[in-house]
Enzyme design. Structure first.
Site, PDB file in Angstrom:
ATOM      1  N   LYS A   1      -5.960   5.367  14.261  1.00  0.00           N
ATOM      2  CA  LYS A   1      -6.473   6.701  13.922  1.00  0.00           C
ATOM      3  C   LYS A   1      -7.970   6.853  14.206  1.00  0.00           C
ATOM      4  O   LYS A   1      -8.499   7.960  14.199  1.00  0.00           O
ATOM      5  CB  LYS A   1      -6.152   7.041  12.471  1.00  0.00           C
ATOM      6  CG  LYS A   1      -4.671   6.936  12.124  1.00  0.00           C
ATOM      7  CD  LYS A   1      -3.798   7.840  12.991  1.00  0.00           C
ATOM      8  CE  LYS A   1      -3.747   9.224  12.414  1.00  0.00           C
ATOM      9  NZ  LYS A   1      -2.757  10.091  13.096  1.00  0.00           N
TER      10      LYS A   1
HETATM   11  C1  LIG Z   1      -1.505  10.220   9.361  1.00  0.00           C
HETATM   12  C2  LIG Z   1      -2.223   9.125   9.126  1.00  0.00           C
HETATM   13  N1  LIG Z   1      -1.886   7.896   9.612  1.00  0.00           N
HETATM   14  C3  LIG Z   1      -0.891   7.692  10.572  1.00  0.00           C
HETATM   15  C4  LIG Z   1      -0.328   6.310  10.662  1.00  0.00           C
HETATM   16  C5  LIG Z   1       0.773   6.081  11.517  1.00  0.00           C
HETATM   17  C6  LIG Z   1       1.369   7.189  12.379  1.00  0.00           C
HETATM   18  O1  LIG Z   1       0.456   7.672  13.327  1.00  0.00           O
HETATM   19  P1  LIG Z   1       0.579   9.204  13.832  1.00  0.00           P
HETATM   20  O2  LIG Z   1      -0.189   9.274  15.129  1.00  0.00           O
HETATM   21  O3  LIG Z   1      -0.047  10.053  12.752  1.00  0.00           O
HETATM   22  O4  LIG Z   1       2.046   9.493  13.993  1.00  0.00           O
HETATM   23  C7  LIG Z   1       1.360   4.826  11.550  1.00  0.00           C
HETATM   24  N2  LIG Z   1       0.907   3.808  10.787  1.00  0.00           N
HETATM   25  C8  LIG Z   1      -0.159   3.988   9.970  1.00  0.00           C
HETATM   26  C9  LIG Z   1      -0.623   2.827   9.143  1.00  0.00           C
HETATM   27  C10 LIG Z   1      -0.820   5.238   9.893  1.00  0.00           C
HETATM   28  O5  LIG Z   1      -1.887   5.383   9.071  1.00  0.00           O
HETATM   29  C11 LIG Z   1      -3.486   9.170   8.358  1.00  0.00           C
HETATM   30  O6  LIG Z   1      -4.153   8.082   8.293  1.00  0.00           O
HETATM   31  O7  LIG Z   1      -3.828  10.223   7.804  1.00  0.00           O
END
Ligand SMILES: C=C(NCc1c(COP(=O)(O)O)cnc(C)c1O)C(=O)O
Length: 375
Positions: A76
């Site tokens: 992220k």
């Molecule tokens: C949406 C958020 N995180 C996505 C996330 C994801 C998924 O990523 P996305 O690109 O949001 O689908 C997978 N694993 C972890 C540990 C994550 O923190 C956030 O940190 O607000």
């Protein structure tokens, strides 16, 4: 504008490393000089999982895209930096403004890290479920943290999304234009960061031969951004989405029916609504994940590959093994698992035997002299 420079002068064009250049250990980072730590976001390594492949009888090449090696510790960071850079370019924000974000923590850390370097004030709104470790990192980065009830539905007045909106309105009432929500759930630069970055890196790292990519979905930005680029450059590659039991992101919708409790422990993935940036039809197939298998696979990645990953990495790895078997990937084919964050966020959670035993995710170790890595 950013960019690490390897100090070793390249004499001639012919000495430029090809994009598929395996950077030798002595070259990597040892002589890297960066303008800011933000230059250490992106360009993560793709690591061959030889031991795990052996354990599971996998014949194809299985790789991990180690996103936990980004500056802030997760995938992220990419969108935290890109959303701020694009808002600056559009003249929407200026240093000293408030950047507010509803998040399960990692986007918050990516934003807070960028805000610390660039001089923004950061307010993070995060459900109670998320770990103390994330909270502590955010605090250290100077963010103000507001916690909200985990059980609140996304559109409830006490959800992290609604609370962030309220804070923004209150701050702008006092000082118009001082507060912004860049909003990972709707911001096009969430998937674009992966279309431009993560996907291009994987394609280059595998010389354009990618047969399967598996990624767990939260906002869906990672998997959709990757899917759009991969379908352009490697049209035969299968893109697999992972969604936890208790969440409703998978297709067909029947996969999301369940009778158990809606709560699951893995952080960052799954929602009770379909985020705007998630175009579920870009994903070739969805697999459902469960906590017990996710944490088991995360612990195996740590123990067998030395890969210090987080819980959702286990969700994706478990489903990747299932998908490789289901689609019969052969020797010479390449499968990639996105590993979103690291063990750092969960030191008092899935890394603790007591925590795992208390939730029925593992049997109590034979004796307390046998820590988990011995059995
Ligand atoms: C949406 C958020 N995180 C996505 C996330 C994801 C998924 O990523 P996305 O690109 O949001 O689908 C997978 N694993 C972890 C540990 C994550 O923190 C956030 O940190 O607000």
């Amino acid at each position: 504008p950013h960019g690490c420079t390897y100090l070793k002068p390249l004499e001639t064009q012919s000495e430029l490393p090809s994009p598929h250049h395996h950077v030798k250990k002595e070259e990597r980072h040892s002589n890297t000089r960066c303008e800011t730590i933000l230059d250490m976001i992106g360009n993560t390594p793709l690591v061959h999982l030889k031991n795990l492949s052996q354990d599971y009888g996998i014949k194809c090449n299985l790789y991990a895209k180690c996103e936990y090696l980004n500056a802030g510790g997760s995938v992220k960071d990419r969108i935290g930096l890109r959303m701020i850079e694009e808002a600056e370019k559009a003249g929407q924000i200026k240093p000293g403004d408030y950047i507010i974000e509803p998040t399960s923590g990692n986007t918050g850390i990516g934003l807070a890290l960028t805000c610390a370097v660039k001089g923004y004030k950061c307010i993070i709104v995060m459900p109670e479920k998320m770990s103390k470790e994330k909270n502590d990192v955010l605090k250290a980065l100077g963010a103000t943290i507001i916690r909200t009830p985990t059980s609140a539905a996304f559109d409830a007045p006490n959800s992290h999304i609604s609370e962030a909106q309220r804070i923004k309105e209150r701050l702008n009432a006092e000082n118009p234009g001082c507060a912004h929500i860049l909003d990972q759930y709707t911001n096009p630069y969430n998937p674009i960061a992966h279309y431009d970055g993560t996907a291009e890196e994987i394609i280059n790292q595998l010389n354009g031969k990618v047969d399967l990519i598996v990624s767990a979905a939260g906002t869906g930005g990672t998997i959709c951004g990757i899917a759009r680029k991969i379908k352009e450059k490697c049209p035969d590659c299968k893109v697999i989405g992972v969604d936890p039991v208790g969440s409703i992101l998978a297709l067909p919708d029947q996969m999301n029916e369940f009778s158990g409790p809606g709560f699951y422990e893995v952080e960052g993935i799954g929602y009770d609504f379909i985020p705007t940036v998630l175009d579920r039809f870009h994903v070739d197939a969805w697999f459902k994940s469960i906590d017990k298998e996710s944490f088991k696979l995360s612990r195996q990645l740590i123990k067998r590959e030395g890969i210090l990953c987080g819980g959702s990495s286990g969700s994706s790895t478990y489903c990747a093994i299932e998908a490789i078997k289901k689609y019969g990937l052969k020797e010479g084919q390449n499968a990639v698992i996105i590993l979103p964050d690291s063990i750092r966020n969960y030191m008092t959670k899935f890394l603790s035997d007591e925590w795992m035993v208390a939730r029925g995710f593992m049997e109590a170790p034979i004796s307390d002299k046998d820590p988990w890595w011995t059995n």
